[in-house]
Scaffold this motif. Sequence first.
Motif, PDB file in Angstrom:
ATOM      1  N   UNK A 289     -50.273 -12.502 -41.820  1.00 19.74           N
ATOM      2  CA  UNK A 289     -50.157 -11.723 -43.059  1.00 19.74           C
ATOM      3  C   UNK A 289     -49.617 -10.315 -42.834  1.00 19.74           C
ATOM      4  N   UNK A 290     -49.629  -9.853 -41.588  1.00 18.16           N
ATOM      5  CA  UNK A 290     -49.122  -8.518 -41.262  1.00 18.16           C
ATOM      6  C   UNK A 290     -48.048  -8.628 -40.187  1.00 18.16           C
ATOM      7  N   UNK A 291     -47.107  -7.718 -40.256  1.00 17.91           N
ATOM      8  CA  UNK A 291     -46.186  -7.509 -39.141  1.00 17.91           C
ATOM      9  C   UNK A 291     -46.737  -6.360 -38.316  1.00 17.91           C
ATOM     10  N   UNK A 292     -46.927  -6.600 -37.004  1.00 15.57           N
ATOM     11  CA  UNK A 292     -47.463  -5.557 -36.143  1.00 15.57           C
ATOM     12  C   UNK A 292     -46.347  -4.602 -35.772  1.00 15.57           C
ATOM     13  N   UNK A 293     -46.610  -3.336 -35.969  1.00 16.44           N
ATOM     14  CA  UNK A 293     -45.646  -2.293 -35.630  1.00 16.44           C
ATOM     15  C   UNK A 293     -46.268  -1.337 -34.625  1.00 16.44           C
TER      16      UNK A 293
ATOM     17  N   UNK B  72     -59.651  -6.935 -45.773  1.00 12.17           N
ATOM     18  CA  UNK B  72     -58.208  -7.152 -45.717  1.00 12.17           C
ATOM     19  C   UNK B  72     -57.476  -6.192 -46.667  1.00 12.17           C
ATOM     20  N   UNK B  73     -58.014  -6.000 -47.880  1.00 11.21           N
ATOM     21  CA  UNK B  73     -57.370  -5.109 -48.847  1.00 11.21           C
ATOM     22  C   UNK B  73     -57.372  -3.671 -48.355  1.00 11.21           C
ATOM     23  N   UNK B  74     -58.458  -3.247 -47.692  1.00 10.49           N
ATOM     24  CA  UNK B  74     -58.503  -1.882 -47.151  1.00 10.49           C
ATOM     25  C   UNK B  74     -57.479  -1.718 -46.038  1.00 10.49           C
ATOM     26  N   UNK B  75     -57.371  -2.718 -45.178  1.00 14.87           N
ATOM     27  CA  UNK B  75     -56.381  -2.652 -44.108  1.00 14.87           C
ATOM     28  C   UNK B  75     -54.970  -2.620 -44.676  1.00 14.87           C
ATOM     29  N   UNK B  76     -54.722  -3.386 -45.727  1.00 17.51           N
ATOM     30  CA  UNK B  76     -53.397  -3.379 -46.352  1.00 17.51           C
ATOM     31  C   UNK B  76     -53.078  -2.009 -46.935  1.00 17.51           C
ATOM     32  N   UNK B  77     -54.083  -1.299 -47.390  1.00 11.02           N
ATOM     33  CA  UNK B  77     -53.862   0.035 -47.972  1.00 11.02           C
ATOM     34  C   UNK B  77     -53.602   1.080 -46.889  1.00 11.02           C
ATOM     35  N   UNK B  78     -54.377   1.023 -45.802  1.00 18.73           N
ATOM     36  CA  UNK B  78     -54.238   2.056 -44.761  1.00 18.73           C
ATOM     37  C   UNK B  78     -53.126   1.736 -43.769  1.00 18.73           C
TER      38      UNK B  78
ATOM     39  N   UNK C  17     -64.458  -5.809 -34.882  1.00 15.15           N
ATOM     40  CA  UNK C  17     -64.995  -6.534 -36.034  1.00 15.15           C
ATOM     41  C   UNK C  17     -63.938  -6.735 -37.109  1.00 15.15           C
ATOM     42  N   UNK C  18     -63.153  -5.689 -37.360  1.00 18.94           N
ATOM     43  CA  UNK C  18     -62.097  -5.784 -38.361  1.00 18.94           C
ATOM     44  C   UNK C  18     -61.032  -6.787 -37.930  1.00 18.94           C
ATOM     45  N   UNK C  19     -60.690  -6.779 -36.646  1.00 22.97           N
ATOM     46  CA  UNK C  19     -59.689  -7.718 -36.141  1.00 22.97           C
ATOM     47  C   UNK C  19     -60.168  -9.163 -36.302  1.00 22.97           C
TER      48      UNK C  19
ATOM     49  N   UNK D 242     -47.772  -5.214 -44.327  1.00 24.14           N
ATOM     50  CA  UNK D 242     -47.847  -6.517 -44.985  1.00 24.14           C
ATOM     51  C   UNK D 242     -46.492  -7.204 -45.002  1.00 24.14           C
ATOM     52  N   UNK D 243     -46.479  -8.500 -44.721  1.00 27.07           N
ATOM     53  CA  UNK D 243     -45.272  -9.295 -44.904  1.00 27.07           C
ATOM     54  C   UNK D 243     -45.337  -9.989 -46.272  1.00 27.07           C
ATOM     55  N   UNK D 244     -44.361 -10.782 -46.676  1.00 21.31           N
ATOM     56  CA  UNK D 244     -44.395 -11.411 -48.012  1.00 21.31           C
ATOM     57  C   UNK D 244     -45.640 -12.269 -48.249  1.00 21.31           C
ATOM     58  N   UNK D 245     -46.098 -12.988 -47.210  1.00 19.31           N
ATOM     59  CA  UNK D 245     -47.321 -13.765 -47.374  1.00 19.31           C
ATOM     60  C   UNK D 245     -48.512 -12.843 -47.626  1.00 19.31           C
ATOM     61  N   UNK D 246     -48.544 -11.746 -46.888  1.00 18.56           N
ATOM     62  CA  UNK D 246     -49.640 -10.805 -47.036  1.00 18.56           C
ATOM     63  C   UNK D 246     -49.696 -10.186 -48.412  1.00 18.56           C
TER      64      UNK D 246
END
Length: 295
Positions: free
Chosen positions: A47-51, A9-15, A31-33, A57-61
């Motif tokens: 936790x994410x807003x899809x664009x 999750x942290x790697x996805x938040x970074x990229x 697998x990541x999904x 990341x949204x505020x919860x994320x």
Amino acid sequence: MNIEDLRWFAVLAETEHLTEAAAALGTSQPNLSRSLRRVESAFGVQLFEREHRGVRLNPYGRLVLEAAQAGTAAVDSARRRIDALIDPESGMVRLGFLHSVATSLVPDLLKAFREVAPSVRFALRQEPSHDIVQDLVSGEAEIGIIAPRPDPEAFGWHLMEQQRLCLQVPPGHPFASRRRVELAAAADEPFIGLRPGFGFRRISEELCRAAGFTPQLAFEATDLATIDGLVGAGLGVAVLPAGAVRGSDSGAVSVPLAGVQARREVGMAWRLRTQLTPAAERFRTFVRSRPATST
């Protein structure tokens, strides 16, 4: 959800991109999904807003990311510390030992072991025999240097030293000039002894009982050096292992006890059916390679 899900999750938040994050992690996008869905399910929110070009990341994320970074850092730190502790070259040995061997057997042993394993560290616990046994059971200690021998059904044992037992008497005492003395001859003397619960207290009481008397205790101490000092000051006599108090200037005189049973066996104990850490196993092997001594 597990710690690896949080790490992903942290790697996805970074990229902020599923494909890039999956490539960085060496896994597939599906697998990541699935990992992300486990994290979101655990927290009960998206936790994410899809664009169009990725995710954000949204505020919860952002709250979860802060916790994920702290949690994974703590786990990584713990893993590094555990790796260091179990390293046979620089790990930690949790060792319990008796008060009565603190100035003789243990210092000599640790000095000799450090010559062959200078980077191994020790977490030392100096305590009575019953506490050492409990520490071996709980895992607070891996190895104990103890007397008498604990339950052979539960603990391994290696004899390290047989100690001749002596009657410690004040200077000028009528027994001080004898080569040996029967313990029964001291039945009317005031005794200095260890407090109840110490293994050597039980040994000395059994010796007195076998000699036909119950010792009259003038004082109960928590270490042999105090006993030696009080005997030297003339407050009474005591049963002590030969050489147990090193470098004493109390003036007390050690007179060997007559009788073939007047010995104490000190040994190394460990809990059976429990795997020692590599450093503790190395220490146990070292101790077992040394012949038992007699004093």
